[in-house]
Design a protein around this motif. Structure first.
Motif, PDB file in Angstrom:
ATOM      1  N   ASP A  83      -3.643   0.033   1.603  1.00 31.40           N
ATOM      2  CA  ASP A  83      -4.097   1.249   0.924  1.00 31.40           C
ATOM      3  C   ASP A  83      -4.444   0.853  -0.501  1.00 31.40           C
ATOM      4  O   ASP A  83      -3.590   0.850  -1.391  1.00 31.40           O
ATOM      5  N   ALA A  84      -5.700   0.495  -0.692  1.00 34.47           N
ATOM      6  CA  ALA A  84      -6.111  -0.087  -1.967  1.00 34.47           C
ATOM      7  C   ALA A  84      -5.902   0.867  -3.129  1.00 34.47           C
ATOM      8  O   ALA A  84      -5.486   0.448  -4.221  1.00 34.47           O
ATOM      9  N   GLU A  85      -6.157   2.153  -2.926  1.00 37.83           N
ATOM     10  CA  GLU A  85      -6.027   3.102  -4.024  1.00 37.83           C
ATOM     11  C   GLU A  85      -4.572   3.201  -4.486  1.00 37.83           C
ATOM     12  O   GLU A  85      -4.298   3.266  -5.692  1.00 37.83           O
ATOM     13  N   HIS A  86      -3.644   3.225  -3.548  1.00 39.10           N
ATOM     14  CA  HIS A  86      -2.230   3.282  -3.917  1.00 39.10           C
ATOM     15  C   HIS A  86      -1.847   2.044  -4.730  1.00 39.10           C
ATOM     16  O   HIS A  86      -1.146   2.148  -5.747  1.00 39.10           O
ATOM     17  N   THR A  87      -2.271   0.879  -4.291  1.00 41.95           N
ATOM     18  CA  THR A  87      -1.906  -0.350  -4.998  1.00 41.95           C
ATOM     19  C   THR A  87      -2.520  -0.387  -6.390  1.00 41.95           C
ATOM     20  O   THR A  87      -1.874  -0.810  -7.356  1.00 41.95           O
ATOM     21  N   ARG A  88      -3.760   0.063  -6.516  1.00 41.98           N
ATOM     22  CA  ARG A  88      -4.382   0.088  -7.849  1.00 41.98           C
ATOM     23  C   ARG A  88      -3.595   0.983  -8.796  1.00 41.98           C
ATOM     24  O   ARG A  88      -3.451   0.684  -9.986  1.00 41.98           O
ATOM     25  N   THR A  89      -3.092   2.085  -8.275  1.00 37.47           N
ATOM     26  CA  THR A  89      -2.389   3.061  -9.112  1.00 37.47           C
ATOM     27  C   THR A  89      -0.987   2.592  -9.489  1.00 37.47           C
ATOM     28  O   THR A  89      -0.529   2.832 -10.614  1.00 37.47           O
ATOM     29  N   HIS A  90      -0.300   1.895  -8.561  1.00 44.90           N
ATOM     30  CA  HIS A  90       1.125   1.634  -8.731  1.00 44.90           C
ATOM     31  C   HIS A  90       1.478   0.189  -9.063  1.00 44.90           C
ATOM     32  O   HIS A  90       2.661  -0.096  -9.318  1.00 44.90           O
ATOM     33  N   GLY A 144       0.788  -1.214   0.000  1.00 44.51           N
ATOM     34  CA  GLY A 144       0.000   0.000   0.000  1.00 44.51           C
ATOM     35  C   GLY A 144       0.825   1.271   0.000  1.00 44.51           C
ATOM     36  O   GLY A 144       0.316   2.348   0.280  1.00 44.51           O
ATOM     37  N   GLY A 191      -8.995  -3.682  -0.099  1.00 40.04           N
ATOM     38  CA  GLY A 191      -8.553  -3.067   1.138  1.00 40.04           C
ATOM     39  C   GLY A 191      -8.990  -3.914   2.325  1.00 40.04           C
ATOM     40  O   GLY A 191     -10.127  -4.389   2.360  1.00 40.04           O
ATOM     41  N   SER A 223      -4.509  -5.132   0.257  1.00 41.37           N
ATOM     42  CA  SER A 223      -3.657  -3.968   0.473  1.00 41.37           C
ATOM     43  C   SER A 223      -4.127  -3.152   1.670  1.00 41.37           C
ATOM     44  O   SER A 223      -5.323  -3.070   1.967  1.00 41.37           O
TER      45      SER A 223
END
Length: 431
Positions: free
Chosen positions: A55-62, A23, A71, A53
């Motif tokens: 931090d689901a948003e971070h993982t989706r982005t990176h 994350g 999450g 994750s």
């Protein structure tokens, strides 16, 4: 709670979950995730890879290789367990996640998967310290029911045996040893204010925490400032601080503020991918550090490395690398530390071949974890325990061995002998 029998296979592509400290909280953990995703994608290109994750948003982005991101912190448990129920395999790790206060949290999800008939695999995990009873009990019971437990170093094996884990434990190496590099350009260096054509020493510091409880902030800040000043004088160098997670920035500033030559220090402030941090190593001449993955990236790049072993995992890596290492990070050791870094610089041209040999061996061990995970998937296919098995098996040619060159897990195109070339541009000169 006991585990259930593996459930019958389901139609469709296999679903493989990954659970770790993901994350964006730590560059080393993100490097591990990228490498484990690459391993699984290369062996099962058709699989649905599901990352749990923090931090689901971070993982989706990176992490573009992830098909789904879930999450699992601060959310209702039911949706998470519903996703677990739909997996064929849950991969735990890698990295140092089995320690006091954290082990029980991760292993609660592993136990939930096991109770639903999901196969489980520990992917080069790190363990310790483990003193709290709840964490020790979780480790003993949950790891006993995993299909295979692979740890990344001997220190972790010893910790798990002391806790009472009674099963075979395979020791390999950290997954991030197989990370592919990305360019860290001259323009990026310029934007960070790092001088071009200067001798550069990379430095990594970290905060005290549960994995480094015995660190005294004032002592180790002063110690590292002494080391940085020595390198400025001895090598006419500039010191580049690379934060591996956000808390490192404050400690880098604390070290810089104690230097007698703070104008020769730079703290990198932009956000970088793990591959870019690995690419940064091509600009450096020597590395001194506490963060394990900063040291791993330097070793893979053929640089002279001085680990500062605040914890067993760093001491173990230093031992396997054949690098000089002190027992702990204490101010009274400053004289010994300065002598070690001086000797490392002078002797590195003679040490380079041994370092490259050791790094090659560690990278082979890191690839073995991937092979073992692939072998479990093959076994599940034959038993009809994955969707791929029900559909007639994987289409991957050559099994996991072919996958080592796949996306995200490609061995570096440079030979280890070449990896040391950049480091050698300064180490071979008179200091």
């Amino acid at each position: 709670m006991t585990t259930s029998e593996p459930r019958p296979s389901r139609p469709g592509r296999p679903r493989i979950g990954l659970l770790g400290s993901y994350g964006g909280f730590n560059i080393g953990d993100e490097a591990i995730l990228q490498c484990v995703l690459g391993c699984l994608r290369s062996h099962r290109p058709e699989a649905a890879l599901v990352v749990f994750s923090r931090d689901a948003e971070h993982t989706r982005t990176h992490q573009p290789m992830a098909d789904e991101v879930v999450g699992w912190e601060g959310v209702p448990q039911r949706p998470v367990t519903d996703v677990l129920s739909g997996l064929d395999l849950l991969v735990l790790g890698g990295g140092g996640i089995l320690y006091d206060g954290e082990a029980r949290r991760y292993l609660k999800l592993v136990r939930a998967a096991q109770s639903r008939g999901v196969r489980t695999f520990a992917y080069a995990v790190g363990a310790g310290p483990l003193h709290e009873n709840d964490d020790r009990e979780a480790v003993r019971t949950v790891l006993a029911d995993m299909d295979e437990v692979v740890v990344r170093d001997e220190e972790s094996r010893l910790v798990l045996e002391e806790v009472g884990v009674e099963r075979d434990l395979v020791v390999t190496a950290d997954p991030a040893l197989l990370l592919p590099p990305e360019p860290f350009t001259a323009e990026m260096m310029r934007q960070e204010g790092v001088p071009a054509d200067a001798r550069l020493v990379g430095m990594s510091v970290r905060e005290p925490g549960r994995a480094a409880e015995k660190l005294d902030e004032g002592d180790y800040h002063a110690l590292l400032a002494d080391v940085a000043d020595f390198l400025v004088r001895r090598l006419d160098a500039h010191v580049v601080f690379m934060p591996m997670e956000r808390h490192d920035v404050r400690h880098a500033h604390a070290v810089l503020s104690r230097m007698t030559a703070p104008d020769r220090g730079r703290i990198l402030h932009s956000a970088y991918t793990p591959g870019q941090v690995l690419g940064l190593m091509s600009h450096l001449d020597l590395v001194v550090g506490m963060r394990l993955h900063f040291l791993i990236f330097a070793a893979v790049s053929g640089l002279p490395v001085l680990p500062l072993p605040y914890a067993g995992k760093v001491f173990d890596f230093a031992r396997r690398l054949g690098a000089p290492a002190l027992v702990g990070v204490a101010r009274e050791q400053v004289g010994l530390l300065l002598a070690e870094v001086d000797r490392l610089w002078d002797e590195f041209p003679q040490r380079r071949a041994d370092l490259n040999t050791r790094v090659r061996a560690l990278r082979k061990l890191a690839a073995e974890t991937c092979a073992r995970c692939g072998a479990l998937l093959d076994e599940m296919d034959k038993a009809g325990g994955t969707a791929a098995g029900a559909a007639g098996g994987s289409d991957t040619e050559g099994g996991i061995g072919a996958g080592i060159g796949g996306p995200g897990l490609r061995l570096l195109d440079r030979r280890p002998e070449d990896d040391g070339a950049v480091a050698g541009r300064s180490a071979g000169r008179e200091a």
